[in-house]
Design a protein around this motif. Structure first.
Motif, PDB file in Angstrom:
ATOM      1  N   UNK A   1       0.846  -1.124  -0.185  1.00  0.00           N
ATOM      2  CA  UNK A   1      -0.021   0.036   0.053  1.00  0.00           C
ATOM      3  C   UNK A   1       0.537   1.002   0.040  1.00  0.00           C
ATOM      4  N   UNK A   2       2.324   0.977  -0.148  1.00  0.00           N
ATOM      5  CA  UNK A   2       2.739   2.271  -0.270  1.00  0.00           C
ATOM      6  C   UNK A   2       3.703   3.045   0.791  1.00  0.00           C
ATOM      7  N   UNK A   3       3.336   1.440   2.584  1.00  0.00           N
ATOM      8  CA  UNK A   3       3.803   2.547   4.141  1.00  0.00           C
ATOM      9  C   UNK A   3       5.173   1.985   3.712  1.00  0.00           C
ATOM     10  N   UNK A   4       5.980   2.847   4.567  1.00  0.00           N
ATOM     11  CA  UNK A   4       7.273   1.752   4.608  1.00  0.00           C
ATOM     12  C   UNK A   4       7.377   1.637   6.130  1.00  0.00           C
ATOM     13  N   UNK A   5       7.433  -0.102   5.423  1.00  0.00           N
ATOM     14  CA  UNK A   5       7.481  -0.280   7.512  1.00  0.00           C
ATOM     15  C   UNK A   5       8.493  -1.527   7.337  1.00  0.00           C
ATOM     16  N   UNK A   6       8.497  -1.832   8.684  1.00  0.00           N
ATOM     17  CA  UNK A   6       9.985  -3.218   9.348  1.00  0.00           C
ATOM     18  C   UNK A   6       9.336  -3.942   9.749  1.00  0.00           C
TER      19      UNK A   6
END
Length: 241
Positions: free
Chosen positions: A201-206
């Protein structure tokens, strides 16, 4: 409590203290919609400049005091030089908005967040571009909703041991997310799937999976969480400047 009084308390509390024995401040209170809300506050020694603010939301059955004990983030705040505020639910569950529609979404605890940020900023200098939130278990579920509702105020977030609230729409407006859970935690697989959906969805996540632990806080990853958070600053659309 004014800035001068608060700084005097901090100074008195830290005389002779080491970083592994952070200053203990009185429980802070503020009133939201005629309800007295409580939170714990930890402030580093140097308050001569705008400081990052981390707001941490504990899990069900926990309190602000117990979060300080099991997470050890109060020690990290003093060591790394950021302000830590830990709201107390008062024995209740954090209230998740019934909808993520911007026109209707609200809750007593999102209002608590709004008031808390302003209250802390009146007491110590806060860098509004470096406001971070984090949560454990049901507190992390609330953080997902909070990050969705206040993306222009939150620079980044940590969600520990919780999946995305059911029905929440994922989109790129959300701030960066550090997601973490033990491999023995039943929620770990769902979080892994959430991370894939968020990234798509385009969210920066780790996503970090901690071998061998269950539904508990991973203190060994405190530094990694803070390293992730502090690498981001708030991004405000040009038309809102």
């Amino acid at each position: 409590m004014g800035k001068t009084i608060l700084l005097l308390i901090i100074t008195a509390a830290v005389v002779g203290c080491q970083f592994d024995s952070p200053p203990q401040l009185p429980t802070q209170t503020l009133t939201v919609d005629d309800e007295v809300r409580r939170f714990q506050l930890r402030v580093p020694l140097d308050t001569s400049r705008g400081l990052p603010l981390v707001i941490a939301w504990h899990g069900i059955g926990d309190s602000a005091d117990s979060f300080m004990q099991y997470s050890q983030w109060d020690r990290l705040a003093v060591k790394e030089g950021f302000v830590l505020a830990v709201p107390d639910s008062g024995g209740k569950m954090w209230q998740i908005p019934a909808t993520d529609d911007d026109a209707e979404a609200t809750s007593r605890d999102i209002k608590f967040f709004d008031h808390l940020v302003n209250d802390v900023a009146r007491k110590v200098p806060v860098d509004r571009d470096r406001i971070y939130v984090m949560g454990m278990s049901q507190g992390a579920i609330f953080v997902y909703a909070l990050a969705k509702q206040r993306p222009d105020e939150i620079a980044a977030a940590v969600v520990h041991s919780a999946s995305v609230p059911r029905g929440m729409k994922l989109d790129a407006t959300m701030p960066p997310l550090f997601m973490i859970a033990g491999t023995e935690d039943l929620v770990c697989e769902a979080m892994r799937e959430d991370a894939e959906s968020l990234a798509a969805s385009g969210v920066h996540c780790q996503m970090t999976e901690v071998p061998g632990i269950g539904h508990q806080w991973s203190t060994q990853h405190n530094d990694a969480m803070w390293t992730y958070l502090k690498s981001f600053k708030r991004t405000v659309p040009a038309e809102q400047e």
